[in-house]
Motif scaffolding. Structure first.
Motif, short mmCIF file in Angstrom:
data_model
loop_
_atom_site.label_atom_id
_atom_site.label_comp_id
_atom_site.label_asym_id
_atom_site.label_seq_id
_atom_site.Cartn_x
_atom_site.Cartn_y
_atom_site.Cartn_z
N SER A 7 0.85 -1.19 0.00
CA SER A 7 0.00 0.00 0.00
C SER A 7 0.88 1.24 0.00
O SER A 7 2.12 1.14 0.04
CB SER A 7 -0.92 0.01 1.23
N LYS A 8 0.26 2.39 0.01
CA LYS A 8 0.99 3.65 0.06
C LYS A 8 1.78 3.79 1.36
O LYS A 8 2.69 4.61 1.47
CB LYS A 8 0.05 4.84 -0.09
N ASP A 9 1.44 2.99 2.36
CA ASP A 9 2.14 3.04 3.64
C ASP A 9 3.31 2.06 3.73
O ASP A 9 3.96 1.95 4.77
CB ASP A 9 1.15 2.75 4.78
N HIS B 167 2.56 4.75 -6.65
CA HIS B 167 1.45 4.37 -5.78
C HIS B 167 1.62 4.90 -4.35
O HIS B 167 0.91 4.47 -3.44
CB HIS B 167 1.28 2.85 -5.76
N GLY B 168 2.56 5.82 -4.18
CA GLY B 168 2.66 6.55 -2.93
C GLY B 168 3.53 5.94 -1.85
O GLY B 168 3.65 6.49 -0.76
N ALA B 169 4.13 4.78 -2.13
CA ALA B 169 5.00 4.14 -1.13
C ALA B 169 6.35 4.85 -1.08
O ALA B 169 6.77 5.47 -2.07
CB ALA B 169 5.19 2.66 -1.46
N CYS C 166 6.06 1.44 -7.33
CA CYS C 166 5.93 1.72 -5.90
C CYS C 166 5.84 3.22 -5.63
O CYS C 166 5.00 3.68 -4.84
CB CYS C 166 7.11 1.13 -5.14
N LYS C 167 6.69 3.98 -6.30
CA LYS C 167 6.69 5.43 -6.10
C LYS C 167 5.38 6.05 -6.58
O LYS C 167 4.80 6.91 -5.91
CB LYS C 167 7.88 6.07 -6.81
#
Length: 337
Positions: A82-84, A109-111, A106-107
């Protein structure tokens, strides 16, 4: 030591150690912001080198961590991502397609993405929230990667209240370079002799477990298969008895990677059986190596790096004995596939 540049090696490992303040700053920022889990994402050797980190976390921490193959991660759609998530990458070239694609994903998608790279200003750098650069070549790349990941994981565990000895461990780790060189010297003659004896062997079993399962996987696939074109099977010690045991014969070459973690009895079980059948057993044991650490737990942490450090001597001598350069490839990065 044969065909080994000591000053270059010292610089590569020392430069990687010098990245620690940057790593600590990045991890502290992420911990302050909060995160749900850690993903180690790699392919080939970089996937293999993440497996000890996953084992270390699983055996010592409550941090949720995953070690995944980049292409499979992209294909499957991992439901824990997830983004977290915190996404950890390592790459020498900086342009491995699977790594670049996964870092970009990954980037986007906010991670948070943390990337160790040995060649700066390469495609993967564009997708790094935190970039850690120090130069390294194949023969000393693993020491640099492990230095980065050990510092990173140790800091996450410290901040999670699970590694109170962090400062002591890291201060002792800072002194590791001379001990790595002594380890190579210790195994130099053994590996020279071994290379001469196995140069015509057609296939090998490489057995490991725990913190060294990743190194067994890596040495079989990335060194003996990719760099020497020798048929090899990597075998987890716990799984040897569930199939591969039936291939063991008097002339079966078995290379055993002994570490210092909880799984050593699994390795003993393999050795105790195999030594009754095969006359071609070779042991690499990190306990042979003097290290600057005051606690056994610290030796466990660095054992995969030590195993790579000493088996590099075998790779070097095997290259000479087989007259097959470690850099020669037929397919990998030679064509599109």
């Amino acid at each position: 030591m044969f065909n080994f540049d000591v000053p270059r090696y010292k610089k590569v490992v020392s430069d990687a150690i010098a990245l620690r303040p940057q790593i600590e700053k990045a991890v502290d920022e992420i911990c302050k912001e909060g995160y749900s889990n850690i993903f180690f994402i790699g392919c080939g050797g970089t996937y293999a080198h993440s497996l000890p980190m996953k084992y270390w976390i699983d055996s010592s921490s409550k941090i949720e961590a995953y070690s995944v193959i980049a292409a499979e991660f992209m294909a499957m759609g991992h439901k824990k991502f997830s983004k977290d998530s915190v996404c950890v990458f390592s790459t020498r070239s900086g342009n491995t397609k699977e790594i670049v694609a996964a870092a970009k994903y990954c980037k986007e998608h906010g991670a948070r993405t943390l990337v160790y790279v040995s060649n700066d200003n390469t495609p993967v750098c564009e997708y790094a929230d935190y970039k850690f650069f120090s130069f390294a070549e194949d023969d000393c790349l693993c020491e640099a990667i492990y230095t980065y990941m050990i510092a990173l994981v140790a800091r996450f565990m410290k901040n999670n209240g699970e590694f109170p000895d962090y400062d002591e461990f890291m201060s002792q780790y800072d002194k590791v370079v001379p001990y790595l060189l002594k380890a190579k010297e210790l195994y130099e003659d053994r590996c020279c002799d071994m290379a001469a004896k196995i140069k015509d062997v057609k296939w090998h079993m490489v057995v490991g477990s725990g913190m060294l399962w990743g190194e067994a996987y890596d040495y079989a696939m990335c060194i003996l298969e990719e760099m020497q074109w020798i048929k090899t099977k990597s075998i987890h010690a716990a799984e040897y008895f569930h199939g591969t045991i039936e291939l063991t014969e008097e002339d079966t070459s078995m290379i055993l990677f002994y570490g210092e973690d909880e799984t050593q009895p699994l390795m003993d079980r393999v050795y105790n059986f195999a030594s009754k059948v095969s006359k071609c057993i070779w042991k690499f044991d990190t306990k042979d190596v003097e290290l600057p650490f005051t606690k056994a737990e610290y030796r466990k942490i660095v054992s995969p790096m030590i195993m790579y450090c000493i088996t590099e001597r075998l790779s070097c001598h095997l290259e000479k004995e087989t007259n097959h350069p470690l850099t020669t490839r037929r397919y990998y990065r030679q064509m599109e596939y």
